[in-house]
Design an enzyme around this catalytic site. Structure first.
Site, short mmCIF file in Angstrom:
data_model
loop_
_atom_site.label_atom_id
_atom_site.label_comp_id
_atom_site.label_asym_id
_atom_site.label_seq_id
_atom_site.Cartn_x
_atom_site.Cartn_y
_atom_site.Cartn_z
N HIS A 65 5.52 -0.02 9.67
CA HIS A 65 5.48 -0.08 8.20
C HIS A 65 4.58 -1.23 7.75
CE1 HIS A 65 9.66 1.69 8.77
NE2 HIS A 65 9.10 2.58 7.97
N GLY A 89 1.38 6.77 8.16
CA GLY A 89 1.21 6.53 9.59
C GLY A 89 0.91 7.82 10.35
N MET A 113 7.13 2.72 17.55
CA MET A 113 8.14 2.11 16.67
C MET A 113 8.69 3.15 15.71
SD MET A 113 6.95 -1.69 15.82
CE MET A 113 6.61 -2.84 17.14
N SER A 114 9.99 3.07 15.48
CA SER A 114 10.65 3.98 14.57
C SER A 114 11.96 3.34 14.11
CB SER A 114 10.96 5.30 15.29
OG SER A 114 11.91 6.04 14.57
N SER A 115 12.31 3.55 12.86
CA SER A 115 13.61 3.03 12.38
C SER A 115 14.73 3.63 13.20
CB SER A 115 13.79 3.37 10.90
OG SER A 115 12.67 2.95 10.16
N GLY A 162 12.30 2.59 4.37
CA GLY A 162 12.90 1.29 4.66
C GLY A 162 13.23 1.07 6.12
N ASP A 205 3.81 10.10 12.14
CA ASP A 205 4.30 11.37 11.58
C ASP A 205 3.07 12.22 11.27
OD1 ASP A 205 7.35 10.73 11.04
OD2 ASP A 205 6.18 8.97 10.51
N PHE A 249 12.31 -1.71 7.82
CA PHE A 249 10.92 -1.94 8.21
C PHE A 249 10.75 -2.45 9.64
CE2 PHE A 249 10.10 -2.96 3.48
CZ PHE A 249 9.97 -1.62 3.20
N HIS A 250 9.63 -2.02 10.23
CA HIS A 250 9.18 -2.54 11.53
C HIS A 250 7.67 -2.71 11.42
CE1 HIS A 250 7.89 1.56 12.10
NE2 HIS A 250 9.13 2.00 11.99
P1 AMP Z 1 9.43 6.13 7.28
O1 AMP Z 1 10.05 4.90 6.64
O2 AMP Z 1 9.91 6.37 8.67
O3 AMP Z 1 9.49 7.34 6.38
O4 AMP Z 1 7.90 5.81 7.46
C1 AMP Z 1 7.11 5.35 6.40
C2 AMP Z 1 5.67 5.38 6.82
O5 AMP Z 1 5.49 4.55 7.97
C3 AMP Z 1 5.19 6.78 7.22
O6 AMP Z 1 3.88 6.99 6.73
C4 AMP Z 1 5.22 6.73 8.73
O7 AMP Z 1 4.30 7.60 9.34
C5 AMP Z 1 4.83 5.28 8.98
N1 AMP Z 1 5.26 4.85 10.30
C6 AMP Z 1 6.50 4.96 10.85
N2 AMP Z 1 6.50 4.51 12.12
C7 AMP Z 1 5.23 4.11 12.39
C8 AMP Z 1 4.58 3.55 13.55
N3 AMP Z 1 5.23 3.31 14.67
N4 AMP Z 1 3.26 3.27 13.45
C9 AMP Z 1 2.57 3.52 12.31
N5 AMP Z 1 3.12 4.03 11.20
C10 AMP Z 1 4.43 4.32 11.24
#
Ligand code: AMP
Length: 282
Positions: free
Chosen positions: A37, A147, A184-186, A31, A150, A33-34
């Site tokens: 996601h 993504g 991008m990162s949460s 969650g 990671d 989201f950016h």
């Molecule tokens: P998370 O919510 O951080 O666990 O991420 C969920 C999915 O989104 C994972 O597969 C991440 O690798 C992907 N993701 C997170 N940040 C990015 C980004 N900047 N670009 C592409 N995919 C991302």
């Protein structure tokens, strides 16, 4: 868009969809989201008749001193964003249903989870592979999208799918960045203004590596030296690791002959950031 909270209902809906011959695309997330996601969701929209996104802040992938409690959450915002990109089902399970009191099974991928982030986060990847395995069993996707941000996680999941003979196609999508280069990162929401500025040195150092590679540099030591210099020029940055690894096995390499990933993890204050660059020599 439908919101589903129970495992029973989620299984019933995907069983019905499979019965009707529909393909299921799945994007697991935590969650907040950016665009990163959303890029995965858009890809999922193209690949599946039914697009399922899970939103679950998975406690088992956080270490005891990590940010599980503080992890950013905004369900209303996420709901709207998912709806706008055409998600069919937002699966938001309860922690107690995912991990009932007597839960005792862990899925652990060995070699590829030991280096890089596995060194400073020794139980992180087993938390990830366990929950992704559970989610695959519940959502029964034909294709799952992750993504490359990671990167080690993506490699571990591909390995798990191969090792356990799972019928899921795992797709990796490129890193989505802010206009100034920050991946991008949460967790970017934790950054103060000066920290955010310092955090740009991660992408800047990878750009430097890319420029060297394009000039023909193939020695890992020389590239790492310059990457380190760019990072060390920012006093707010504390390097966890910088490594150049084989993009398939994640083993260290000395010279760049095959596809590699240049991976960085660094702290800015309390916030741990990761970034990487995949380089494929022609
Ligand atoms: P998370 O919510 O951080 O666990 O991420 C969920 C999915 O989104 C994972 O597969 C991440 O690798 C992907 N993701 C997170 N940040 C990015 C980004 N900047 N670009 C592409 N995919 C991302």
């Amino acid at each position: 868009m439908e919101i589903i909270n129970t495992i029973r209902e989620m299984k019933a809906v995907v069983s019905q969809a499979r019965h009707l011959g529909k393909s299921i695309a799945f994007v697991p997330t935590m969650g907040f989201f950016h665009e990163g996601h959303l890029s995965l969701m858009r890809e999922g929209r193209k690949r599946g008749d039914l697009l399922v996104v899970s939103l679950f802040v998975n406690p088992t992938q956080f270490g005891p001193s990590e940010d599980f409690k503080a992890y950013p959450r905004d369900f209303e915002r996420d709901r709207k964003m998912a709806e706008e990109v055409g998600v069919d089902i937002l699966f938001v399970p309860e922690t107690m249903e995912m991990y009932p009191p007597n839960h005792q099974t862990i899925v652990r991928v060995e070699k590829v989870t030991q280096g890089l982030c596995g060194r400073s986060r020794p139980t992180h990847f087993q938390g990830v592979t366990t929950v992704v395995n559970m989610l695959f069993n519940i959502v029964m996707p034909h294709v799952a999208i992750f993504g490359e941000k990671d990167f080690q996680q993506l490699v571990a999941i591909k390995q798990m799918v191969r090792d356990l003979h799972m019928d899921v196609e795992v797709v990796g999508m490129p890193i989505v960045r802010e206009a100034d280069g920050l991946a991008m990162s949460s967790r970017n929401t934790y950054l103060q203004l000066d920290q955010r500025k310092a955090a740009l040195s991660l992408s800047r150092s990878l750009k430097r590596a890319e420029a060297l590679l394009q000039k023909g540099e193939r020695k890992v030591e020389s590239i790492l030296k310059e990457v380190r210099e760019v990072l060390l020029s920012e006093p707010l940055i504390k390097i966890d690791y910088i490594q150049i690894c084989d993009a398939n096995t994640l083993e260290d390499v000395q010279e760049i002959k095959k596809d590699v990933v240049i991976a960085i993890a660094a702290y800015v204050g309390q916030t741990r950031l990761i970034d990487n660059l995949i380089y494929r020599p022609c």
